[in-house]
Structure formats: C-alpha cells, structure tokens
Design a protein around this motif. Structure first.
Motif, PDB file in Angstrom:
ATOM      1  N   THR A  76       0.827  -1.204   0.000  1.00 50.44           N
ATOM      2  CA  THR A  76       0.000   0.000   0.000  1.00 50.44           C
ATOM      3  C   THR A  76       0.863   1.256   0.000  1.00 50.44           C
ATOM      4  O   THR A  76       0.600   2.208  -0.742  1.00 50.44           O
ATOM      5  CB  THR A  76      -0.955   0.007   1.208  1.00 50.44           C
ATOM      6  N   ILE A  77       1.894   1.278   0.828  1.00 45.28           N
ATOM      7  CA  ILE A  77       2.757   2.454   0.912  1.00 45.28           C
ATOM      8  C   ILE A  77       3.482   2.685  -0.409  1.00 45.28           C
ATOM      9  O   ILE A  77       3.626   3.828  -0.853  1.00 45.28           O
ATOM     10  CB  ILE A  77       3.749   2.326   2.092  1.00 45.28           C
ATOM     11  N   VAL A  78       3.883   1.614  -1.045  1.00 47.43           N
ATOM     12  CA  VAL A  78       4.542   1.742  -2.349  1.00 47.43           C
ATOM     13  C   VAL A  78       3.569   2.333  -3.373  1.00 47.43           C
ATOM     14  O   VAL A  78       3.943   3.210  -4.174  1.00 47.43           O
ATOM     15  CB  VAL A  78       5.085   0.372  -2.824  1.00 47.43           C
ATOM     16  N   ALA A  79       2.322   1.889  -3.344  1.00 48.49           N
ATOM     17  CA  ALA A  79       1.311   2.434  -4.261  1.00 48.49           C
ATOM     18  C   ALA A  79       1.058   3.913  -3.984  1.00 48.49           C
ATOM     19  O   ALA A  79       0.949   4.721  -4.918  1.00 48.49           O
ATOM     20  CB  ALA A  79       0.011   1.639  -4.138  1.00 48.49           C
ATOM     21  N   LEU A  80       0.989   4.287  -2.705  1.00 47.55           N
ATOM     22  CA  LEU A  80       0.815   5.699  -2.349  1.00 47.55           C
ATOM     23  C   LEU A  80       1.995   6.531  -2.848  1.00 47.55           C
ATOM     24  O   LEU A  80       1.819   7.645  -3.357  1.00 47.55           O
ATOM     25  CB  LEU A  80       0.673   5.855  -0.835  1.00 47.55           C
TER      26      LEU A  80
ATOM     27  N   LEU B  41      10.181  10.258   3.631  1.00 46.64           N
ATOM     28  CA  LEU B  41      10.929   9.810   4.806  1.00 46.64           C
ATOM     29  C   LEU B  41      10.003   9.086   5.777  1.00 46.64           C
ATOM     30  O   LEU B  41      10.338   8.003   6.283  1.00 46.64           O
ATOM     31  CB  LEU B  41      11.607  10.996   5.495  1.00 46.64           C
ATOM     32  N   ALA B  42       8.828   9.670   6.031  1.00 48.95           N
ATOM     33  CA  ALA B  42       7.863   9.016   6.922  1.00 48.95           C
ATOM     34  C   ALA B  42       7.455   7.661   6.363  1.00 48.95           C
ATOM     35  O   ALA B  42       7.392   6.661   7.100  1.00 48.95           O
ATOM     36  CB  ALA B  42       6.633   9.910   7.114  1.00 48.95           C
ATOM     37  N   ALA B  43       7.195   7.588   5.063  1.00 44.02           N
ATOM     38  CA  ALA B  43       6.788   6.332   4.436  1.00 44.02           C
ATOM     39  C   ALA B  43       7.900   5.287   4.533  1.00 44.02           C
ATOM     40  O   ALA B  43       7.637   4.111   4.831  1.00 44.02           O
ATOM     41  CB  ALA B  43       6.417   6.575   2.976  1.00 44.02           C
ATOM     42  N   LEU B  44       9.123   5.690   4.289  1.00 40.45           N
ATOM     43  CA  LEU B  44      10.257   4.768   4.390  1.00 40.45           C
ATOM     44  C   LEU B  44      10.391   4.223   5.807  1.00 40.45           C
ATOM     45  O   LEU B  44      10.565   3.013   6.003  1.00 40.45           O
ATOM     46  CB  LEU B  44      11.550   5.465   3.965  1.00 40.45           C
ATOM     47  N   LEU B  45      10.289   5.103   6.783  1.00 39.85           N
ATOM     48  CA  LEU B  45      10.403   4.665   8.177  1.00 39.85           C
ATOM     49  C   LEU B  45       9.277   3.714   8.562  1.00 39.85           C
ATOM     50  O   LEU B  45       9.509   2.720   9.258  1.00 39.85           O
ATOM     51  CB  LEU B  45      10.449   5.875   9.110  1.00 39.85           C
ATOM     52  N   VAL B  46       8.058   4.007   8.120  1.00 38.27           N
ATOM     53  CA  VAL B  46       6.939   3.102   8.417  1.00 38.27           C
ATOM     54  C   VAL B  46       7.181   1.761   7.740  1.00 38.27           C
ATOM     55  O   VAL B  46       7.004   0.700   8.358  1.00 38.27           O
ATOM     56  CB  VAL B  46       5.585   3.704   7.974  1.00 38.27           C
ATOM     57  N   GLN B  47       7.604   1.777   6.483  1.00 37.70           N
ATOM     58  CA  GLN B  47       7.830   0.531   5.745  1.00 37.70           C
ATOM     59  C   GLN B  47       8.909  -0.326   6.401  1.00 37.70           C
ATOM     60  O   GLN B  47       8.802  -1.542   6.434  1.00 37.70           O
ATOM     61  CB  GLN B  47       8.226   0.850   4.291  1.00 37.70           C
ATOM     62  N   VAL B  48       9.920   0.312   6.967  1.00 37.71           N
ATOM     63  CA  VAL B  48      11.032  -0.423   7.584  1.00 37.71           C
ATOM     64  C   VAL B  48      10.718  -0.818   9.024  1.00 37.71           C
ATOM     65  O   VAL B  48      10.960  -1.957   9.420  1.00 37.71           O
ATOM     66  CB  VAL B  48      12.335   0.412   7.530  1.00 37.71           C
TER      67      VAL B  48
ATOM     68  N   THR C 188       3.350  -3.317   9.214  1.00 36.85           N
ATOM     69  CA  THR C 188       1.999  -3.864   9.370  1.00 36.85           C
ATOM     70  C   THR C 188       1.056  -2.915  10.103  1.00 36.85           C
ATOM     71  O   THR C 188      -0.082  -3.271  10.380  1.00 36.85           O
ATOM     72  CB  THR C 188       2.041  -5.212  10.123  1.00 36.85           C
ATOM     73  N   SER C 189       1.514  -1.710  10.431  1.00 31.25           N
ATOM     74  CA  SER C 189       0.680  -0.766  11.180  1.00 31.25           C
ATOM     75  C   SER C 189      -0.364  -0.117  10.275  1.00 31.25           C
ATOM     76  O   SER C 189      -0.046   0.718   9.430  1.00 31.25           O
ATOM     77  CB  SER C 189       1.546   0.317  11.824  1.00 31.25           C
TER      78      SER C 189
END
Length: 195
Positions: A64-68, A131-138, A142-143
């Motif tokens: 999902t984050i990648v699509a966003l 940056l926020a997306a990268l940190l969430v992804q890493v 699953t949040s």
C-alpha cells in the motif's frame, strides 16, 4: 534607506500591522490538528476502505505504501511538472524559456504563478512524506494506523491542495496543506515511541 513601511502582499489575508497574528499561529495549528488527522485517518474510509480499494486494484496489503508513493510521485512530477511548464508559458514572453527558466518564473503572476507554485510545493513536501513512508515501511510495515496517516496525506496534497491553489481558493489550499502536514506529525511521534 527609506522609512516607508514594508509592503504586505496584497492578496494575503494576513496583515500583521493590523494585529493579525495568524502567521504566528500556524505552527500551533500543525500541532493542534495532529489529533484531528489521527481521527480522520482512523475512520473507516482509511482503515478499512483503503485496504479494500487496494485489493480491488490488485495491490497487496503490504504494498500500500509503495502504491501511495507511486501516486505522489506521478502527481508531483509528470502532472505537476507539466502544469508548471504550462504556467510558465503564461509569462510575459508567452512561451516556455528553456534558456532562462528562472528569470521567466520570476515574471509570472496569476494562474501561471499558481501552477508553478503548486508543483514547487509538492516537490517541497514529498521528501518529508517519503521519509515518513520509508520509516513506516522499515519499522512498522503492518501498522494500519501509520499507513492510514500516510494515506490521508496523499489525497490532501495531490488533489485538494492543488485544486485550491490553482483555482485561488486559499482556504481550501491552507486547510488541506495544514491537515496533510499534521498527519505526518503522529507518524514520526508514534515511530519514535514504538518499543
């Protein structure tokens, strides 16, 4: 040196000389709207609707984050860049100047200036979101809550904000920008607090 007062941009709704403290309140608006952004992101539209929409488009929940990010990139660069170039053709020369683009940009007013400024603002905010997306992804892939906060930011910055900016509806532009940025504050805060 002249004693003349510093001119205030004529279309600005803020006039500090008349006691308008709104510009000073903006940082507090970002902070105070973070809980509102968290609430909006927690509504069914983002917490359940977003995964359902992703599945319908064939996007795995862990992508999902990648699509966003793809949506944000597409709106910022191909669309925003194209609109910026279009806006630059609205300058005094009546065409895009590839030899002196910065000079031509300084001469823009009205719609041409707003088209270019929309693109610039998207380019300014995308790195913070990324940056926020990268940190969430890493750190928390699953949040649902963090992904929903990231998802709230994207339509605000890629649809409502440009719409408000291009059409000159400053209240739509300002509110969508402030809520979009406010949605990132809890992301960083929650990631910093995760045990």
């Amino acid at each position: 040196m002249s004693d003349a007062p510093i001119p205030i941009y004529k279309s600005s709704p803020f006039d500090i000389s008349k006691g308008d403290l709104t510009p000073y309140a903006v940082p507090f608006m970002f902070i105070s709207l973070a809980p509102v952004a968290t609430f909006i992101a927690g509504t069914g539209l983002f917490s359940t609707g977003m995964p359902a929409a992703a599945r319908a488009l064939g996007i795995r929940s862990d992508r999902t984050i990648v699509a966003l990010a793809g949506i944000y990139f597409f709106v910022t660069f191909p669309i925003g860049g194209g609109l910026s170039c279009l806006g630059q053709t609205m300058g005094p020369a009546g065409k895009y100047s590839n030899k002196e683009p910065r000079f031509a940009q300084r001469m823009l007013t009205g719609l041409g200036s707003r088209l270019m400024a929309t693109h610039h603002n998207l380019m300014e905010t995308m790195p913070v979101w990324s940056l926020a997306a990268l940190l969430v992804q890493v750190l928390e892939p699953t949040s649902t809550q963090l992904t929903s906060l990231l998802a709230l930011h994207v339509p605000l910055k890629t649809t409502l904000y440009p719409l408000g900016y291009i059409t000159g509806v400053d209240s739509l532009r300002s509110v969508s920008h402030i809520v979009a940025i406010s949605s990132l504050l809890p992301v960083f805060w929650k990631l910093a607090r995760v045990n």
